[in-house]
Design a protein around this motif. Structure first.
Motif, mmCIF file in Angstrom:
data_model
loop_
_atom_site.group_PDB
_atom_site.id
_atom_site.type_symbol
_atom_site.label_atom_id
_atom_site.label_comp_id
_atom_site.label_asym_id
_atom_site.label_seq_id
_atom_site.Cartn_x
_atom_site.Cartn_y
_atom_site.Cartn_z
ATOM 1 N N LEU A 15 30.190 85.580 0.226
ATOM 2 C CA LEU A 15 30.951 84.542 0.914
ATOM 3 C C LEU A 15 30.055 83.385 1.336
ATOM 4 C CD1 LEU A 15 33.261 86.805 3.089
ATOM 5 C CD2 LEU A 15 33.837 85.611 0.983
ATOM 6 N N ALA A 16 28.802 83.656 1.614
ATOM 7 C CA ALA A 16 27.886 82.586 2.008
ATOM 8 C C ALA A 16 27.619 81.639 0.846
ATOM 9 C CB ALA A 16 26.571 83.183 2.512
ATOM 10 N N GLN A 17 27.702 82.134 -0.383
ATOM 11 C CA GLN A 17 27.474 81.275 -1.542
ATOM 12 C C GLN A 17 28.620 80.299 -1.764
ATOM 13 O OE1 GLN A 17 24.593 81.321 -3.186
ATOM 14 N NE2 GLN A 17 23.912 82.883 -1.766
ATOM 15 N N ALA A 18 29.816 80.630 -1.267
ATOM 16 C CA ALA A 18 30.993 79.803 -1.492
ATOM 17 C C ALA A 18 31.170 78.734 -0.417
ATOM 18 C CB ALA A 18 32.234 80.689 -1.543
ATOM 19 N N ALA A 19 30.179 78.535 0.441
ATOM 20 C CA ALA A 19 30.324 77.614 1.562
ATOM 21 C C ALA A 19 30.290 76.150 1.136
ATOM 22 C CB ALA A 19 29.222 77.879 2.580
ATOM 23 N N GLY A 20 29.901 75.840 -0.097
ATOM 24 C CA GLY A 20 29.763 74.458 -0.525
ATOM 25 C C GLY A 20 31.062 73.760 -0.845
ATOM 26 N N GLY A 21 32.135 74.456 -0.961
ATOM 27 C CA GLY A 21 33.406 73.845 -1.298
ATOM 28 C C GLY A 21 33.820 74.159 -2.718
ATOM 29 N N LEU A 22 35.058 73.822 -3.011
ATOM 30 C CA LEU A 22 35.620 74.156 -4.313
ATOM 31 C C LEU A 22 34.974 73.371 -5.449
ATOM 32 C CD1 LEU A 22 37.751 75.738 -5.852
ATOM 33 C CD2 LEU A 22 39.329 73.864 -5.437
ATOM 34 N N SER A 27 31.620 73.416 -10.156
ATOM 35 C CA SER A 27 30.511 72.827 -10.899
ATOM 36 C C SER A 27 29.492 73.887 -11.295
ATOM 37 C CB SER A 27 29.847 71.750 -10.053
ATOM 38 O OG SER A 27 28.740 71.204 -10.723
ATOM 39 N N LYS A 28 29.181 74.793 -10.378
ATOM 40 C CA LYS A 28 28.234 75.867 -10.701
ATOM 41 C C LYS A 28 28.806 76.802 -11.759
ATOM 42 C CE LYS A 28 25.763 75.882 -6.335
ATOM 43 N NZ LYS A 28 25.399 76.652 -5.145
ATOM 44 N N ALA A 29 30.095 77.126 -11.643
ATOM 45 C CA ALA A 29 30.720 78.009 -12.627
ATOM 46 C C ALA A 29 30.744 77.361 -14.004
ATOM 47 C CB ALA A 29 32.138 78.362 -12.184
ATOM 48 N N MET A 30 31.063 76.068 -14.074
ATOM 49 C CA MET A 30 31.077 75.381 -15.354
ATOM 50 C C MET A 30 29.669 75.244 -15.928
ATOM 51 S SD MET A 30 34.046 74.931 -16.384
ATOM 52 C CE MET A 30 33.716 73.827 -17.739
ATOM 53 N N VAL A 91 31.342 68.292 -13.399
ATOM 54 C CA VAL A 91 30.113 68.766 -14.032
ATOM 55 C C VAL A 91 29.481 67.604 -14.774
ATOM 56 C CG1 VAL A 91 29.150 70.390 -15.681
ATOM 57 C CG2 VAL A 91 31.068 71.065 -14.274
ATOM 58 N N ASP A 92 28.226 67.376 -14.515
ATOM 59 C CA ASP A 92 27.520 66.272 -15.154
ATOM 60 C C ASP A 92 26.477 66.830 -16.103
ATOM 61 O OD1 ASP A 92 26.788 63.749 -15.813
ATOM 62 O OD2 ASP A 92 25.603 63.384 -14.005
ATOM 63 N N VAL A 93 26.488 66.380 -17.349
ATOM 64 C CA VAL A 93 25.517 66.858 -18.337
ATOM 65 C C VAL A 93 24.343 65.916 -18.486
ATOM 66 C CG1 VAL A 93 27.168 68.213 -19.649
ATOM 67 C CG2 VAL A 93 26.820 65.815 -20.213
ATOM 68 N N GLY A 94 24.236 64.940 -17.601
ATOM 69 C CA GLY A 94 23.109 64.019 -17.635
ATOM 70 C C GLY A 94 23.563 62.603 -17.915
ATOM 71 N N ALA A 95 22.611 61.718 -18.000
ATOM 72 C CA ALA A 95 22.924 60.314 -18.235
ATOM 73 C C ALA A 95 23.444 60.142 -19.653
ATOM 74 C CB ALA A 95 21.673 59.456 -18.014
ATOM 75 N N PHE A 96 24.555 59.493 -19.777
ATOM 76 C CA PHE A 96 25.183 59.287 -21.087
ATOM 77 C C PHE A 96 25.346 57.795 -21.278
ATOM 78 C CE2 PHE A 96 28.541 59.441 -24.267
ATOM 79 C CZ PHE A 96 28.035 60.416 -25.108
ATOM 80 N N GLU A 97 24.548 57.214 -22.156
ATOM 81 C CA GLU A 97 24.567 55.762 -22.352
ATOM 82 C C GLU A 97 24.831 55.416 -23.786
ATOM 83 O OE1 GLU A 97 20.917 54.254 -20.767
ATOM 84 O OE2 GLU A 97 21.140 55.436 -18.982
#
Length: 97
Positions: A15-22, A27-30, A91-97
């Motif tokens: 439960l402490a790991q889920a404190a960051g919000g949905l 993002s971590k799951a993806m 989820v961000d995969v990095g800078a996309f230019e």
């Protein structure tokens, strides 16, 4: 101690790991899903190379193309999001230019 206290103490670290919000949890799951997909896609590409080496060129080519699509799916989706103006994805995969 009753069983409710034992269950609470056992699952408190989870439960402490889920404190960051949905959004942060999603993002971590993806990120984990993307990592597994990248590894699986890389294995498909290598397997396709071995299939071509054995002489099964049709299956090898399909495996390589499928592996590239699987491994590159996050970048493909990010490009589509950018093309349609939805840059604020979770989820961000990095800078996309």
């Amino acid at each position: 101690m009753n069983t409710a206290h034992l269950i609470l103490f056992k699952f408190t670290p989870l439960l402490a790991q889920a404190a960051g919000g949905l959004a942060e949890g999603a993002s971590k799951a993806m990120g984990i899903v993307m990592l597994i997909g990248f590894i699986f896609g890389t294995i498909c590409v290598v397997g396709g190379g071995f299939a071509i080496r054995r002489g099964d060129t049709d299956a090898g080519k399909l495996s390589i193309i499928g592996g590239l699509i699987i491994a590159g799916a996050p970048v493909i989706v990010k490009a589509l999001f950018t093309a349609f103006g939805l840059d604020g994805s979770t989820v961000d995969v990095g800078a996309f230019e």
